[in-house]
Enzyme design. Structure first.
Site, PDB file in Angstrom:
ATOM      1  N   GLU A 279       0.814  -1.215   0.000  1.00 48.83           N
ATOM      2  CA  GLU A 279       0.000   0.000   0.000  1.00 48.83           C
ATOM      3  C   GLU A 279       0.848   1.266   0.000  1.00 48.83           C
ATOM      4  O   GLU A 279       0.402   2.316  -0.461  1.00 48.83           O
ATOM      5  CB  GLU A 279      -0.938   0.015   1.207  1.00 48.83           C
ATOM      6  CG  GLU A 279      -2.195  -0.799   1.002  1.00 48.83           C
ATOM      7  CD  GLU A 279      -3.289  -0.462   1.997  1.00 48.83           C
ATOM      8  OE1 GLU A 279      -4.446  -0.762   1.699  1.00 48.83           O
ATOM      9  OE2 GLU A 279      -2.988   0.107   3.062  1.00 48.83           O
ATOM     10  N   HIS A 300       9.668 -26.659  -1.031  1.00 53.38           N
ATOM     11  CA  HIS A 300       9.198 -27.814  -1.800  1.00 53.38           C
ATOM     12  C   HIS A 300       8.051 -27.443  -2.728  1.00 53.38           C
ATOM     13  O   HIS A 300       7.341 -28.322  -3.227  1.00 53.38           O
ATOM     14  CB  HIS A 300       8.777 -28.930  -0.846  1.00 53.38           C
ATOM     15  CG  HIS A 300       9.912 -29.465  -0.034  1.00 53.38           C
ATOM     16  ND1 HIS A 300      10.592 -30.613  -0.362  1.00 53.38           N
ATOM     17  CD2 HIS A 300      10.512 -28.978   1.089  1.00 53.38           C
ATOM     18  CE1 HIS A 300      11.546 -30.823   0.527  1.00 53.38           C
ATOM     19  NE2 HIS A 300      11.518 -29.848   1.421  1.00 53.38           N
ATOM     20  N   LYS A 414     -13.461   0.828  -3.407  1.00 59.16           N
ATOM     21  CA  LYS A 414     -14.548   1.168  -2.491  1.00 59.16           C
ATOM     22  C   LYS A 414     -15.631   1.971  -3.217  1.00 59.16           C
ATOM     23  O   LYS A 414     -16.824   1.744  -3.022  1.00 59.16           O
ATOM     24  CB  LYS A 414     -14.012   1.968  -1.301  1.00 59.16           C
ATOM     25  CG  LYS A 414     -13.088   1.193  -0.373  1.00 59.16           C
ATOM     26  CD  LYS A 414     -12.595   2.083   0.748  1.00 59.16           C
ATOM     27  CE  LYS A 414     -11.633   1.349   1.671  1.00 59.16           C
ATOM     28  NZ  LYS A 414     -11.111   2.214   2.739  1.00 59.16           N
TER      29      LYS A 414
END
Length: 435
Positions: A279, A300, A414
């Protein structure tokens, strides 16, 4: 107490006159609070400016929660929850909880099944709720608080007001107004500290105190970091060194940073680190993409890509010198599992050897390496580490000519939510903007 930083390249060669000038400029702008985003530099002096009375109030509230409840629900998203989660996970044991109160997080996702099952689980518990939001209008925690506030009021009646705690802005916001109306206990998120830099405020301190950890030691660790990393020293300040190395690697064609660790309890510290750097830096088409791996598990799986995939990755390993508990191999007569060669080797020592082996292999495969080492995991060292990363992140973003303290991309999604759901205030504001 100090963080040790090692780099696989030649750091001295990175210190050009241009870098010296940029770092000096950034240091001056931060010290004088005159740079881009300066209104959100309150975290820089926070470890020294927080009052003992504030810490005492947080501890007294935590003690009261422990007296009346055995579950604390912390509602928040982003910086309003991930720092608390990171500290609690780093300090706790894996299988036994010594916490006087169970701490459960909500509001960091929207999931009806999760909330419904949570409220059913709470029926047999005594509950306190701490909702964390600067504005009170962030959609995900607001939704969670809507349902949990109704739950608390239906269950406890008037007593619910003494079981709901609000951590929000001091002067404005929906949540502040509601807290005043209902008489909820309030803690302040300082106006000059953004969410992802708020871990050392009441946002993180209250849940930590409820869990029984020493918030004074956490702040003491951050104080020592503030003193150490405020120095303008490109050769000895690891926060500046980390930022300079990151910028060099980014400019050299490595736009992805992987934070690795062998300590499973640091998984959420990695998550907090990802939010902090993503951010803060990911703007204007710029920024290093932060991701993380947990070793040996990911050696792995993702380890294959790190070793042989595209050469776009550099790796930073977070190492711990000492662990509180460990196991040591003892050879057996039959050696049926063929592990006698590990005689007298502890598992912590094994992981350190595994780190050296993986680091060497990745380096030989063309992956630049950084190692950040702290002595141990406790409140003091954790506070120091969090502050180190925040200071390094600010320098890193400024080196990219980025404001470290806004998040315009987050705001965009938003606005789209409000548009799709036809939120009245959104429609009204958009109409005004088109006129």
């Amino acid at each position: 107490m100090k963080i040790s930083l090692q780099y696989s390249g030649n750091y001295s060669k990175l210190l050009s006159s241009e870098i010296h000038h940029k770092i000096q400029t950034i240091h001056h702008l931060m010290a004088t609070r005159s740079g881009t985003g300066a209104d959100y530099l309150g975290w820089v002096d926070w470890p020294h400016s927080i009052h003992l009375e504030s810490l005492r109030e947080i501890q007294e509230t935590a003690d009261k929660i422990c007296e009346q409840s055995n579950v604390l629900i912390v509602i928040g998203i982003g910086g309003s929850y991930i720092g608390s989660k990171a500290m609690l996970e780093a300090l706790s044991t894996n299988f036994e909880s010594s916490h006087p109160v169970e701490i459960i997080f909500a509001g960091h996702l929207v999931n009806g099944s999760y909330l419904k099952r949570l409220m059913h689980y709470l029926d047999s518990k005594e509950v306190t709720v701490n909702v964390v939001s600067k504005s009170g209008t962030t959609t995900e925690p607001a939704i969670a608080f809507h349902f949990l506030r109704n739950y608390m009021e239906n269950r406890y009646g008037e007593e619910a007001s003494s079981r709901i705690i609000v951590t929000t802005d001091e002067n404005e916001g929906t949540l502040r107004s509601l807290a005043i109306e209902k008489g909820y206990k309030r803690f302040v998120i300082p106006h000059n500290i953004g969410g992802r830099y708020s871990v050392l405020t009441a946002v993180g301190l209250l849940p930590l105190a409820v869990a029984g950890y020493d918030i004074h030691q956490l702040i003491n660790g951050a104080k020592s970091a503030a003193e150490e990393y405020s120095k303008l020293d490109l050769e000895k300040n690891p926060a500046i060194q980390y930022a300079v190395i990151r910028k060099h690697l980014y400019d050299s064609g490595y736009p992805v940073e992987i934070l690795s660790t062998f300590e499973s309890q640091l998984k959420y510290v990695q998550e907090w680190w990802k939010q902090l750097f993503a951010e803060s830096e990911g703007k204007a088409g710029k920024g290093i993409f932060p991701t993380s791996v947990l070793y040996s598990t990911d050696l792995h799986s993702l380890g294959q890509y790190i070793q042989d995939g595209q050469r776009i990755v550099f790796e930073t390993c977070l190492l711990i010198e000492k662990v509180q508990e460990d196991l040591t191999f003892v050879e057996t007569k039959q050696n049926m599992d063929q592990l006698n060669y590990l005689n007298e080797v502890s598992l912590h020592e094994f992981n350190h050897i595994c780190y050296k082996a993986a680091s060497l292999a990745h380096l030989q495969g063309g992956v630049p390496q950084i190692a950040i080492t702290i002595e141990q995991i406790d409140e003091e060292h954790l506070g120091h580490l969090f502050y180190f990363f925040m200071m390094a992140c600010a320098y890193s973003a400024y080196l990219l000519d980025i404001n470290p303290f806004d998040q315009p991309g987050v705001e965009e999604y938003k606005m789209n939510i409000f548009k799709f759901l036809k939120k009245p205030a959104y429609s009204y504001n958009r109409q005004l903007q088109t006129k």
